[in-house]
Design a protein around this motif. Structure first.
Motif, PDB file in Angstrom:
ATOM      1  N   LYS A   1       0.839  -1.202   0.000  1.00 36.98           N
ATOM      2  CA  LYS A   1       0.000   0.000   0.000  1.00 36.98           C
ATOM      3  C   LYS A   1       0.878   1.257   0.000  1.00 36.98           C
ATOM      4  O   LYS A   1       1.844   1.350   0.761  1.00 36.98           O
TER       5      LYS A   1
ATOM      6  N   LYS B   1       2.735   2.281  -2.447  1.00 36.90           N
ATOM      7  CA  LYS B   1       3.823   2.205  -3.432  1.00 36.90           C
ATOM      8  C   LYS B   1       3.281   2.576  -4.816  1.00 36.90           C
ATOM      9  O   LYS B   1       2.125   2.333  -5.128  1.00 36.90           O
ATOM     10  N   THR B   2       4.146   3.162  -5.619  1.00 42.75           N
ATOM     11  CA  THR B   2       3.735   3.568  -6.967  1.00 42.75           C
ATOM     12  C   THR B   2       3.769   2.367  -7.907  1.00 42.75           C
ATOM     13  O   THR B   2       4.421   1.354  -7.604  1.00 42.75           O
ATOM     14  N   LYS B   3       3.106   2.536  -9.049  1.00 43.46           N
ATOM     15  CA  LYS B   3       3.116   1.494 -10.084  1.00 43.46           C
ATOM     16  C   LYS B   3       4.547   1.158 -10.474  1.00 43.46           C
ATOM     17  O   LYS B   3       4.903  -0.004 -10.635  1.00 43.46           O
TER      18      LYS B   3
ATOM     19  N   ILE C   1      -0.182  -7.666 -10.520  1.00 36.79           N
ATOM     20  CA  ILE C   1       1.100  -6.967 -10.416  1.00 36.79           C
ATOM     21  C   ILE C   1       2.314  -7.893 -10.459  1.00 36.79           C
ATOM     22  O   ILE C   1       3.319  -7.525 -11.040  1.00 36.79           O
TER      23      ILE C   1
ATOM     24  N   GLU D   1      -5.823  -2.128  -7.180  1.00 37.26           N
ATOM     25  CA  GLU D   1      -6.420  -0.808  -7.424  1.00 37.26           C
ATOM     26  C   GLU D   1      -5.351   0.292  -7.249  1.00 37.26           C
ATOM     27  O   GLU D   1      -4.694   0.377  -6.219  1.00 37.26           O
ATOM     28  N   PHE D   2      -5.226   1.088  -8.295  1.00 40.43           N
ATOM     29  CA  PHE D   2      -4.303   2.219  -8.258  1.00 40.43           C
ATOM     30  C   PHE D   2      -5.081   3.516  -8.412  1.00 40.43           C
ATOM     31  O   PHE D   2      -5.978   3.603  -9.242  1.00 40.43           O
TER      32      PHE D   2
ATOM     33  N   ASP E   1      -1.717   6.370  -9.930  1.00 43.22           N
ATOM     34  CA  ASP E   1      -0.547   5.479 -10.012  1.00 43.22           C
ATOM     35  C   ASP E   1       0.014   5.026  -8.667  1.00 43.22           C
ATOM     36  O   ASP E   1       1.160   4.582  -8.569  1.00 43.22           O
ATOM     37  N   VAL E   2      -0.784   5.118  -7.614  1.00 39.36           N
ATOM     38  CA  VAL E   2      -0.367   4.646  -6.288  1.00 39.36           C
ATOM     39  C   VAL E   2      -1.322   3.535  -5.846  1.00 39.36           C
ATOM     40  O   VAL E   2      -2.548   3.684  -5.949  1.00 39.36           O
ATOM     41  N   PHE E   3      -0.763   2.427  -5.374  1.00 36.33           N
ATOM     42  CA  PHE E   3      -1.576   1.279  -4.938  1.00 36.33           C
ATOM     43  C   PHE E   3      -2.315   1.634  -3.649  1.00 36.33           C
ATOM     44  O   PHE E   3      -1.703   2.016  -2.659  1.00 36.33           O
ATOM     45  N   THR E   4      -3.633   1.513  -3.685  1.00 36.55           N
ATOM     46  CA  THR E   4      -4.470   1.882  -2.527  1.00 36.55           C
ATOM     47  C   THR E   4      -4.466   0.812  -1.431  1.00 36.55           C
ATOM     48  O   THR E   4      -4.914   1.058  -0.323  1.00 36.55           O
TER      49      THR E   4
END
Length: 194
Positions: free
Chosen positions: A65, A67-69, A114, A133-134, A137-140
């Motif tokens: 959670k 972290k960026t793509k 991922i 879910e991003f 571009d950040v994972f929620t």
């Protein structure tokens, strides 16, 4: 004659569960501590008090959670490079490689897109999976789709593939989570590569 091939990933094509393996490989320093903290949650799923999907989502979110793509892609590619030569069952790898001329091959997995994407690309197959879910571009920490297991595997396959155009459907699985997908097939295979 058109054929469709549907492969479960963890335990069917691979010799281990990739969720735990990916997280342990990517976060070696704090994986064990986190795993021990989550044991009570995993036990609740065993006794059907908590949905497995919820426990899985919480465990993955603990590590990824925020972290960026791009950060996650680096982790996934590192994991792929490290594992690609040891994770596949030999018979499974050989079988999929022999289907190089077949267009309609899919991995259908409860694992997150991922870390499975690089493996699907390597095998030359399409991917139907639980999706992360991003937002910006950040994972929620949440899933963008329901956990792709049990009846959900069938719902996703039917939603993404026009089954009526195939004369034969080959499906491969190794657990109860695959049984509904196997029922879709004209040629179901259970633990075929073991």
């Amino acid at each position: 004659m058109k054929r469709l091939y549907l492969f479960d990933f963890d335990g069917t094509l691979t010799n281990k569960d990739t969720m735990f393996d990916f997280l342990q490989f990517s976060f070696p320093k704090n994986y064990t501590t986190a795993f021990i903290r989550f044991v009570p949650i995993f036990l609740l799923t065993k006794f059907k008090i908590l949905k497995a999907e919820k426990a899985k989502q919480k465990f993955i979110a603990h590590f990824l959670k925020g972290k960026t793509k791009d950060e996650i892609e680096i982790l996934s590619n590192n994991y792929f490079e490290y594992r690609k030569d040891s994770i596949f069952r030999k018979r499974a790898l050989s079988y999929v490689k022999d289907l190089a001329h077949e267009e309609n091959k899919y991995i259908v997995t409860a694992s997150l897109d991922i870390w499975v994407k690089p493996f699907a690309k390597y095998l030359g197959v399409r991917l139907i999976s639980t999706q992360a879910e991003f937002v910006n571009d950040v994972f929620t920490g949440n899933f963008a789709t329901p956990n792709c297991n049990y009846k959900q595997k069938v719902a996703r396959v039917i939603g993404e593939i026009q089954l009526s155009q195939f004369k034969e459907v080959y499906a491969f699985g190794d657990t109860n989570g695959d049984k509904f997908m196997l029922k879709l097939a004209t040629n179901p295979h259970f633990k075929y590569f073991e």
